[in-house]
Every structure is written in C-alpha cells, then in structure tokens.
Design a protein around this motif. Structure first.
Motif, PDB file in Angstrom:
ATOM      1  N   ARG A  79     -32.644 -23.834  -2.200  1.00 52.08           N
ATOM      2  CA  ARG A  79     -31.401 -24.304  -2.802  1.00 52.08           C
ATOM      3  C   ARG A  79     -30.521 -23.113  -3.149  1.00 52.08           C
ATOM      4  O   ARG A  79     -30.967 -22.165  -3.801  1.00 52.08           O
ATOM      5  N   ARG A  80     -29.260 -23.151  -2.686  1.00 60.87           N
ATOM      6  CA  ARG A  80     -28.333 -22.050  -2.944  1.00 60.87           C
ATOM      7  C   ARG A  80     -27.132 -22.536  -3.750  1.00 60.87           C
ATOM      8  O   ARG A  80     -26.667 -23.670  -3.590  1.00 60.87           O
ATOM      9  N   MET A  81     -26.595 -21.659  -4.578  1.00 57.26           N
ATOM     10  CA  MET A  81     -25.287 -21.906  -5.175  1.00 57.26           C
ATOM     11  C   MET A  81     -24.259 -21.880  -4.050  1.00 57.26           C
ATOM     12  O   MET A  81     -24.349 -21.067  -3.132  1.00 57.26           O
ATOM     13  N   ARG A  82     -23.251 -22.766  -4.109  1.00 54.75           N
ATOM     14  CA  ARG A  82     -22.249 -22.855  -3.042  1.00 54.75           C
ATOM     15  C   ARG A  82     -20.864 -23.030  -3.640  1.00 54.75           C
ATOM     16  O   ARG A  82     -20.688 -23.753  -4.616  1.00 54.75           O
ATOM     17  N   VAL A  83     -19.894 -22.379  -3.034  1.00 63.92           N
ATOM     18  CA  VAL A  83     -18.484 -22.619  -3.347  1.00 63.92           C
ATOM     19  C   VAL A  83     -17.809 -22.979  -2.034  1.00 63.92           C
ATOM     20  O   VAL A  83     -17.869 -22.222  -1.064  1.00 63.92           O
ATOM     21  N   SER A  84     -17.179 -24.145  -1.979  1.00 64.69           N
ATOM     22  CA  SER A  84     -16.635 -24.637  -0.724  1.00 64.69           C
ATOM     23  C   SER A  84     -15.504 -23.761  -0.205  1.00 64.69           C
ATOM     24  O   SER A  84     -14.808 -23.088  -0.975  1.00 64.69           O
ATOM     25  N   SER A  85     -15.316 -23.797   1.101  1.00 67.99           N
ATOM     26  CA  SER A  85     -14.237 -23.027   1.711  1.00 67.99           C
ATOM     27  C   SER A  85     -12.881 -23.511   1.208  1.00 67.99           C
ATOM     28  O   SER A  85     -11.959 -22.710   1.010  1.00 67.99           O
ATOM     29  N   GLN A  86     -12.749 -24.820   0.966  1.00 62.46           N
ATOM     30  CA  GLN A  86     -11.468 -25.350   0.498  1.00 62.46           C
ATOM     31  C   GLN A  86     -11.092 -24.755  -0.845  1.00 62.46           C
ATOM     32  O   GLN A  86      -9.926 -24.412  -1.090  1.00 62.46           O
ATOM     33  N   ALA A  87     -12.074 -24.635  -1.734  1.00 64.74           N
ATOM     34  CA  ALA A  87     -11.802 -24.085  -3.061  1.00 64.74           C
ATOM     35  C   ALA A  87     -11.358 -22.636  -2.967  1.00 64.74           C
ATOM     36  O   ALA A  87     -10.396 -22.216  -3.633  1.00 64.74           O
ATOM     37  N   TRP A  88     -12.043 -21.850  -2.115  1.00 63.95           N
ATOM     38  CA  TRP A  88     -11.684 -20.432  -2.049  1.00 63.95           C
ATOM     39  C   TRP A  88     -10.417 -20.217  -1.234  1.00 63.95           C
ATOM     40  O   TRP A  88      -9.665 -19.277  -1.480  1.00 63.95           O
ATOM     41  N   LYS A  89     -10.128 -21.085  -0.269  1.00 65.44           N
ATOM     42  CA  LYS A  89      -8.877 -20.947   0.481  1.00 65.44           C
ATOM     43  C   LYS A  89      -7.669 -21.178  -0.419  1.00 65.44           C
ATOM     44  O   LYS A  89      -6.673 -20.460  -0.325  1.00 65.44           O
ATOM     45  N   ARG A  90      -7.752 -22.183  -1.270  1.00 69.97           N
ATOM     46  CA  ARG A  90      -6.620 -22.417  -2.179  1.00 69.97           C
ATOM     47  C   ARG A  90      -6.439 -21.237  -3.119  1.00 69.97           C
ATOM     48  O   ARG A  90      -5.324 -20.782  -3.367  1.00 69.97           O
ATOM     49  N   ALA A  91      -7.550 -20.714  -3.659  1.00 69.71           N
ATOM     50  CA  ALA A  91      -7.461 -19.564  -4.553  1.00 69.71           C
ATOM     51  C   ALA A  91      -6.865 -18.365  -3.826  1.00 69.71           C
ATOM     52  O   ALA A  91      -6.027 -17.630  -4.378  1.00 69.71           O
ATOM     53  N   PHE A 148      -8.165 -12.706  -0.433  1.00 71.27           N
ATOM     54  CA  PHE A 148      -9.457 -13.399  -0.362  1.00 71.27           C
ATOM     55  C   PHE A 148     -10.488 -12.709  -1.258  1.00 71.27           C
ATOM     56  O   PHE A 148     -11.220 -13.359  -2.015  1.00 71.27           O
ATOM     57  N   LEU A 149     -10.536 -11.385  -1.189  1.00 64.63           N
ATOM     58  CA  LEU A 149     -11.534 -10.642  -1.951  1.00 64.63           C
ATOM     59  C   LEU A 149     -11.279 -10.697  -3.460  1.00 64.63           C
ATOM     60  O   LEU A 149     -12.221 -10.730  -4.253  1.00 64.63           O
ATOM     61  N   LEU A 150     -10.018 -10.699  -3.858  1.00 62.00           N
ATOM     62  CA  LEU A 150      -9.691 -10.612  -5.282  1.00 62.00           C
ATOM     63  C   LEU A 150      -9.466 -11.965  -5.935  1.00 62.00           C
ATOM     64  O   LEU A 150      -9.224 -12.035  -7.147  1.00 62.00           O
ATOM     65  N   THR A 210     -15.259 -12.076 -11.937  1.00 60.41           N
ATOM     66  CA  THR A 210     -15.848 -10.898 -11.301  1.00 60.41           C
ATOM     67  C   THR A 210     -15.117 -10.549 -10.005  1.00 60.41           C
ATOM     68  O   THR A 210     -14.363 -11.351  -9.467  1.00 60.41           O
ATOM     69  N   ARG A 211     -15.372  -9.345  -9.517  1.00 58.14           N
ATOM     70  CA  ARG A 211     -14.897  -8.916  -8.198  1.00 58.14           C
ATOM     71  C   ARG A 211     -16.120  -8.491  -7.378  1.00 58.14           C
ATOM     72  O   ARG A 211     -17.170  -8.185  -7.940  1.00 58.14           O
ATOM     73  N   PRO A 212     -15.992  -8.466  -6.056  1.00 59.19           N
ATOM     74  CA  PRO A 212     -17.152  -8.084  -5.233  1.00 59.19           C
ATOM     75  C   PRO A 212     -17.650  -6.679  -5.561  1.00 59.19           C
ATOM     76  O   PRO A 212     -16.861  -5.771  -5.818  1.00 59.19           O
ATOM     77  N   ASP A 213     -18.974  -6.519  -5.529  1.00 63.07           N
ATOM     78  CA  ASP A 213     -19.576  -5.186  -5.681  1.00 63.07           C
ATOM     79  C   ASP A 213     -19.659  -4.469  -4.337  1.00 63.07           C
ATOM     80  O   ASP A 213     -19.818  -3.244  -4.304  1.00 63.07           O
ATOM     81  N   PHE A 214     -19.576  -5.225  -3.263  1.00 62.03           N
ATOM     82  CA  PHE A 214     -19.684  -4.635  -1.926  1.00 62.03           C
ATOM     83  C   PHE A 214     -18.700  -5.346  -1.003  1.00 62.03           C
ATOM     84  O   PHE A 214     -18.616  -6.576  -0.991  1.00 62.03           O
ATOM     85  N   VAL A 215     -17.942  -4.553  -0.228  1.00 59.15           N
ATOM     86  CA  VAL A 215     -16.977  -5.098   0.731  1.00 59.15           C
ATOM     87  C   VAL A 215     -17.156  -4.386   2.070  1.00 59.15           C
ATOM     88  O   VAL A 215     -17.261  -3.162   2.119  1.00 59.15           O
TER      89      VAL A 215
END
Length: 390
Positions: free
Chosen positions: A34-46, A265-267, A281-286
C-alpha cells in the motif's frame, strides 16, 4: 523528438493532500504494498496555479462552466449599451463555437462541461464580435445564421491559436467538436510513496471558548482525521515538439514554458488539508533529464518498496535509500536499452552526496543549485530544438 523528464524525491510529513470520497488520503497498491498517492489531477492543478501566478508575462487561463457569463461581462464592459443582449450574444457564441449548450443554473447560463480558454483569447473573441456588432445583433436569434456569421468571422481560428501556456501544456478536450481539441504537451504521473504506508488517525478536540470561560468541562467538538506521511516519487514529462506546435511554432517561448513548467511542478503543492497539516515541503532530490528517444518514468525503482535506512541501529528515514534506488535504476535502464539522455542535471543536498563517492551519486551529475539546473536545461533544449529544425 525532445522530451523533458522531471523526477523528484520529496518527503511529506503528516498530511491529507488528496482525499477520496470518504475523506481518507488516496492510496494505491504497487509492488504488493500500500502506497500513499496523490493524483495527477491534483498536482496538475497545483502546478498550473503556480505556473500562472509565479511566472511574469504568461497569459492566464480559466477552466470553467461559466464562460457565457464571463463573456457577457466582457461584452458589457466594452459596449454597455448592449444591455441584456450581451448575455444572448455570449450564450449563442459559446454554443456556436464549442457545441456546448448553456442551460440556466441558479439564474446563470452555464455550459454542460468545462471549457478551457486563455484570457487573451477571450479578449480577441470580444474584439471580433464587436467589429461588426450590428450583424451580430441581427443574426443572434437565428442559430443557423449566427453560426454562419461566426464562421465568416473566423472565430474558431481565434480560439484555436494563441493558446496560453496552461492550455498548451495540459490540453483541452471538447467532446462535441474535436476540431477544438488541444493535445496536452505534458504528462503528469500519480505521485506515490517509495515505501509502504499505513493509515494513521488524528483524534482531535475543539474547545468552546464560552464554555471554557464559564468553567464548564468537556469539548465543544471532537473528531478524527485520517492522514499518512511518506517519501514520494514524483514524475512529469513534457513533449517539447508538441508544445511548440500548440504555441504556434514559437520555439523560444516553448523552451521557456517547458522549463517554467518544471519549476512550477517541483515547487507546487496541492492544498488539501493544508491549514490542518502545513505540509509545505519541497523536493530533497531533483533530476531533470532531456531525452531524444522517449520519455522514461523511473517509478520501477520502487516496485520493490524501499525499507527505512538505519544508522547505528537507529531509523534515519527513506530519502537516502530512495535516491540510491532511483539512481541505480536510472543508469541500469539506459544500459539495458542502449540509450542515454541528451542532457541531465541533478540537485540534491550535500548530505546525500556525502553518502556516495566524492559527493557524487554514481550515474548522476554532481549537484548544482536548482536555478542553475533550470538555466542549463533551457540551454540544452534550445540547442536540441535548433538542431532539429536546421
């Protein structure tokens, strides 16, 4: 073919970024875990909001069912004497252009589906309608005649060109008229945790200030919020050639848009339960990778769930092992298929590099600040696009 792949490893503290119909954090089964998931739609709008709010000079866009109302307001602002006829013109224009019916909802004309348009495109539609407003008024009550008027005004060309970056990136689908569609130049994956997660619950109480002042005991309200926390792998890709096509062939602008999308997308961060968890948070690795073969997701690095790293018997988290797994998979994939990125750049903190040879993660470039990585990526894209079109 030129593709910009964007990879990120991002730790997320207790959060409920993206909820399902029961209010629980979205999850997915992957690799049997089982993984935590954030949908593409949610992150695309953000990402779209971040792109348009934080990038100077980019045309804004709106995705809405209320285009008739907005268009009527634009017409009235320019020609107040139109009065109630502005709404008639707006309704008829939207129907003629998109084949979208405009039934009334709470006294407002709304379309059956969302329409995606740039603010400058909308201004140009109004410009064209007002160039011969007498003819528009004369034909607006006759659907067949008005459609002929719209076609002669070439309003479809106005809506099918001059797209804002968001429409070019995320696309537009008009089921009633495919000629108005815009192919999405970017793809965004559902973000998933690199490791298994378990549901966690926050039992909370809220104090009644008046009861407290009267020395009455007991909570004014009690409840439970489900949450989880994880280190996530995020991925998106931009088809730069498709982006150029949707931006009317402007290669320089397309390059800027591709890189600005990567930054946005990253921020960006979806806003679900943000006030409750402040999971900013922000990514630790890009890793930014420019490819000329095909876009390549590295999610397979986590098909086997990452186990928490330990140091001197203590758990020290998932980020280090997640980055190591990604780097290994990255180089092994290209070795397996005999391919290589045309360019890549990476950004990560010193402590991650210190765990590898001489501060470098094997198979990846030495880390550089993210702004420098964006600039280098822009230069690489410009070179490749120039070569392609010589």
């Amino acid at each position: 073919m030129v593709f910009l792949d964007v990879h990120a490893i991002q730790p997320v503290p207790p959060a409920n970024i993206n909820r399902d119909e029961n209010g629980s954090p979205k999850t997915a089964l992957y690799g049997g875990a089982r993984r935590m998931r954030v949908s593409s739609q949610a992150w695309k709008r953000a990402a779209r909001r971040e792109l348009e709010l934080a990038t100077a000079g980019f045309q804004a866009s709106q995705r809405t069912k209320r285009l008739p109302e907005i268009l009527a307001a634009d017409l009235l602002e320019r020609e107040p004497q139109l009065g109630n006829r502005a709404a008639e013109i707006a309704d008829a224009t939207v129907t003629a252009l998109f084949g979208a019916k405009t039934p009334k909802k709470n006294g407002r004309a709304v379309t059956e589906f969302l329409l995606f348009l740039g603010s400058a495109q909308r201004v140009r539609v109004v410009d064209v309608l007002l160039q011969d407003v007498e003819r528009v008024l004369k034909t607006v009550d006759n659907t067949k005649e008005f459609t002929r008027t719209i076609n002669e005004f070439k309003l479809r060309d106005v809506v099918n060109s001059g797209h804002p970056p968001a429409v070019a990136l995320f696309g537009r689908m008009i089921a009633t008229d495919p000629t108005m569609n815009v192919d999405a130049a970017c793809q965004v994956a559902h973000a998933i945790s690199t490791h298994a997660v378990e549901a966690q619950f926050d039992y909370y109480t809220a104090v009644d200030d008046v009861d407290e002042a009267a020395d009455e005991t007991g909570a004014g309200m009690i409840g439970t919020i489900e949450f989880n926390a994880a280190t996530m792998y995020r991925y998106a890709t931009v088809d730069v050639r498709s982006l150029i096509d949707s931006l009317d062939g402007d290669r320089a602008f397309a390059t800027d848009v591709a890189v600005e999308f990567a930054r946005a997308f990253l921020l960006s961060m979806p806003t679900g339960k943000r006030a409750t968890f402040a999971n900013n948070t922000r990514p630790d690795f890009v890793l930014l990778s420019v490819r000329t073969d095909q876009p390549v997701s590295l999610v397979g690095a986590f098909e086997r769930p990452v186990l928490a790293e330990r140091y001197n018997g203590e758990v020290v988290g998932y980020v280090g092992r997640s980055v190591s797994a990604l780097a290994r998979y990255y180089r092994e994939q290209d070795a397996l298929y005999g391919t290589a990125p045309a360019f890549h750049t990476a950004s990560y903190p010193a402590w991650l590099g210190d765990e590898h040879d001489q501060g470098e993660i094997r198979g990846l470039p030495i880390s550089q600040p993210l702004p420098d990585g964006f600039a280098a990526t822009r230069d690489a894209l410009a070179r490749l696009i120039g070569i392609e079109h010589e």
